[in-house]
Design an enzyme around this catalytic site. Structure first.
Site, PDB file in Angstrom:
ATOM      1  N   GLU A 188     -11.103 -10.650  -6.237  1.00  0.00           N
ATOM      2  CA  GLU A 188      -9.645 -10.463  -5.662  1.00  0.00           C
ATOM      3  C   GLU A 188      -9.148 -11.803  -5.243  1.00  0.00           C
ATOM      4  OE1 GLU A 188      -9.057  -6.636  -3.338  1.00  0.00           O
ATOM      5  OE2 GLU A 188     -10.891  -7.374  -2.770  1.00  0.00           O
TER       6      GLU A 188
ATOM      7  N   ARG B  32     -15.428   2.044  -2.972  1.00  0.00           N
ATOM      8  CA  ARG B  32     -15.416   0.362  -2.139  1.00  0.00           C
ATOM      9  C   ARG B  32     -15.576   0.680  -0.639  1.00  0.00           C
ATOM     10  NH1 ARG B  32      -9.696  -2.746  -2.572  1.00  0.00           N
ATOM     11  NH2 ARG B  32      -9.025  -1.254  -0.965  1.00  0.00           N
TER      12      ARG B  32
ATOM     13  N   CYS C 168      -9.050  -2.900 -11.134  1.00  0.00           N
ATOM     14  CA  CYS C 168      -8.657  -1.577 -10.317  1.00  0.00           C
ATOM     15  C   CYS C 168      -7.141  -1.953  -9.580  1.00  0.00           C
ATOM     16  CB  CYS C 168      -9.526  -1.205  -9.459  1.00  0.00           C
ATOM     17  SG  CYS C 168     -10.069  -2.419  -8.216  1.00  0.00           S
TER      18      CYS C 168
ATOM     19  N   HIS D 182       0.912  -1.166  -0.147  1.00  0.00           N
ATOM     20  CA  HIS D 182       0.132   0.041  -0.027  1.00  0.00           C
ATOM     21  C   HIS D 182       0.817   1.258   0.092  1.00  0.00           C
ATOM     22  CE1 HIS D 182      -3.633  -2.037  -0.302  1.00  0.00           C
ATOM     23  NE2 HIS D 182      -3.337  -2.859   0.771  1.00  0.00           N
TER      24      HIS D 182
ATOM     25  N   ASN E 223      -3.906  -7.154  -7.365  1.00  0.00           N
ATOM     26  CA  ASN E 223      -3.074  -7.466  -6.269  1.00  0.00           C
ATOM     27  C   ASN E 223      -3.364  -8.552  -5.479  1.00  0.00           C
ATOM     28  OD1 ASN E 223      -2.349  -4.521  -7.528  1.00  0.00           O
ATOM     29  ND2 ASN E 223      -3.352  -3.565  -6.148  1.00  0.00           N
ATOM     30  N   ASP E 224      -4.251  -8.354  -5.161  1.00  0.00           N
ATOM     31  CA  ASP E 224      -4.786  -9.572  -4.213  1.00  0.00           C
ATOM     32  C   ASP E 224      -5.063 -10.772  -4.906  1.00  0.00           C
ATOM     33  OD1 ASP E 224      -4.445  -8.786  -1.486  1.00  0.00           O
ATOM     34  OD2 ASP E 224      -6.198  -7.538  -1.701  1.00  0.00           O
TER      35      ASP E 224
ATOM     36  N   ARG F 183       1.961 -10.559  -0.901  1.00  0.00           N
ATOM     37  CA  ARG F 183       2.297  -9.373  -1.554  1.00  0.00           C
ATOM     38  C   ARG F 183       3.277  -8.157  -0.891  1.00  0.00           C
ATOM     39  NH1 ARG F 183      -3.507  -6.192  -2.105  1.00  0.00           N
ATOM     40  NH2 ARG F 183      -2.329  -4.147  -2.441  1.00  0.00           N
TER      41      ARG F 183
HETATM   42  C1  PEP Z   1      -6.221  -5.233  -5.416  1.00  0.00           C
HETATM   43  O1  PEP Z   1      -6.163  -6.166  -4.509  1.00  0.00           O
HETATM   44  O2  PEP Z   1      -5.870  -5.171  -6.417  1.00  0.00           O
HETATM   45  C2  PEP Z   1      -6.986  -3.873  -4.807  1.00  0.00           C
HETATM   46  C3  PEP Z   1      -7.221  -3.049  -5.830  1.00  0.00           C
HETATM   47  O3  PEP Z   1      -7.046  -3.906  -3.585  1.00  0.00           O
HETATM   48  P1  PEP Z   1      -5.973  -3.308  -2.558  1.00  0.00           P
HETATM   49  O4  PEP Z   1      -4.668  -3.099  -3.384  1.00  0.00           O
HETATM   50  O5  PEP Z   1      -6.327  -2.203  -2.040  1.00  0.00           O
HETATM   51  O6  PEP Z   1      -5.813  -4.577  -1.752  1.00  0.00           O
HETATM   52 MG    MG Z   2      -7.201  -5.778  -2.500  1.00  0.00          MG
END
Ligand code: PEP
Ligand code: MG
Length: 424
Positions: free
Chosen positions: A311, A212, A382, A70, A334-335, A345
């Site tokens: 995700e 979200r 996203c 993050h 990402n997840d 991650r």
């Molecule tokens: C993701 O997991 O790709 C996502 C957009 O959520 P975050 O990165 O906030 O976990």
């Molecule tokens: Mg996520």
């Protein structure tokens, strides 16, 4: 002059004074001077990083952060050049430095010639940005052969709206509302949330704003939630699991979002979905709150879209069923990468194995898009992969309807899309 090389997280060029940040020892005064700061720290939590947005931070240099942490994501949203893998020297504190995010280099106490060279480079970069803006502002993101790929922006705090507008994003694809909770000492009230959402929705006019619901947990911790320490927090008590377990907190947010829908084009989105049952429970709660608002005579958009993040592999695999229940999918790569490849991650040691281009991820994306389209729903991405320019053409071919990326990436991707020729 000292030159240190690290791993680039976000490109760009910034000048400032290094602030060696040691959270245990000190708290930065957020109403401090306007001196341009380069934060240098071994680690940064998402909460700390987001609070830096309130002072004149220009760049980040950290020891530990992965490309989808993050901290990295926030640096892209804020458009701060950022470098990781740098051992921080406390002696750098207060020294003037340059962060060259293009090359992953930090230069402490640059000499005259280096400084001048980078100043020229910065002017050139600014000119390039301006040219991009002049050429692509107010244009649609369509290919030569007429395929449209909407380019939205991700935001973390209400103040990010300026970057969304400045970069001409076509909407907000993921307003990550948990950061408002991280930046608060107690649960925000419905009124506070409503005012913040309303402001954003109003400023975006008729453009879509995907809000979200809070994705608290893992590394996004607000003390007042009183979450236990967990062995595997990424697989633990987080996001929609907390929402469904603590309906009073979740419903406060739902009411605020539903109320904001009266002022623009709001879409509600739920994170970390794994089952049909969860969606049924959420929709029941939303219905209940809509009915209550109606009784109270409070206006809202009855037709507000509701969608889910994809995700988890579970959500991708049952996306045929989920598509019947929701209005859209937004793929959180990402997840999805973390859970599909079983790779944390947040762990820099695993960076070389963390591969969102893995065939399993690309096949899942295709599957999710196809299942959405079979039910007449839209699908976007996203996660950070959405901004990977090497895949933009493939995403168009896959039929994605939308990509939501850091605001500074919007026009770069629009250029690619408009210059692309996709044959049917
Ligand atoms: C993701 O997991 O790709 C996502 C957009 O959520 P975050 O990165 O906030 O976990
Ligand atoms: Mg996520």
């Amino acid at each position: 002059m000292e030159r240190v090389t690290g791993i680039k997280i976000h490109n760009g060029l910034s000048f400032g004074y290094i602030h060696v940040y040691e959270p245990q020892k000190e708290q930065l005064n957020y109403s401090e001077s306007q001196k341009p700061l380069i934060i240098a720290s071994e680690n940064l939590t998402p909460g700390e990083t987001v609070r830096f947005g309130k002072i004149s931070v220009k760049a980040l240099v950290v020891t530990n952060a992965t490309s989808t942490s993050h901290t990295a994501i926030l640096s892209r949203t804020m458009d701060w050049p950022a470098i990781t893998g740098v051992k921080i020297n406390p002696k750098w504190h207060n020294k003037m430095a340059i962060v060259d995010g293009y090359n992953g280099v930090v230069i402490i106490e640059p000499d005259e010639a280096t400084l001048r060279c980078y100043q020229i480079k910065q002017v050139e970069e600014e000119q390039k940005k301006q040219q991009l803006l002049n050429a692509y502002k107010n244009k649609r993101s369509v290919t030569n052969s007429g395929k449209e790929l909407k380019l939205y922006a991700n935001i973390s705090t209400p103040s990010d709206i300026h970057k969304v507008i400045a970069n001409d994003a076509e909407g907000i694809g993921n307003f990550k509302t948990e950061f408002m909770y991280l930046d608060s000492l107690d649960y925000p009230t419905e009124e506070e949330l409503f005012r913040a959402y309303k402001k954003i929705v109003t400023q975006m006019g008729d453009k879509r704003v995907v809000i979200r619901t809070f994705d608290i947990g893992t590394d996004k911790i607000a003390d007042y939630f009183g979450l236990d320490k967990e062995e595997n927090p990424a697989l633990g008590y987080r996001a929609i699991r907390i929402g469904l377990d603590r309906p009073e907190v979740f419903e406060t947010q739902l009411r605020a979002i539903i109320r904001a829908s009266a002022f623009g084009k709001v879409s509600l989105m739920y994170p970390m979905i794994v089952s049909v049952d969860e969606v049924l429970k959420i929709k029941k709660l939303v219905r209940k709150n809509m009915d209550e608002l109606k009784k109270e005579g409070i206006p809202f958009d009855e037709n507000m879209e509701q969608g889910i993040m994809i995700e988890t592999p579970a959500a991708a695999i049952i996306s045929d069923k989920l598509a019947e229940m929701v209005d859209f999918f937004s793929i959180g790569t990402n997840d999805l990468t973390q859970y599909t490849l079983a790779i944390d991650r947040q762990n820099e040691k695993l960076d070389e194995f963390y591969n969102p281009h893995h065939e399993a991820i690309l096949r899942m994306i295709q599957m999710v898009v196809d299942n959405a389209h079979k039910c007449g729903k839209w699908a976007g991405i996203c996660g950070e992969l959405g901004a990977d320019a090497t895949l933009t053409e493939q995403f168009v071919r896959m039929g994605l309807d939308e990509l939501s990326v850091a605001p500074s990436m919007v026009l770069k991707l629009r250029k690619i899309v408009r210059e692309m020729k996709v044959e049917e």
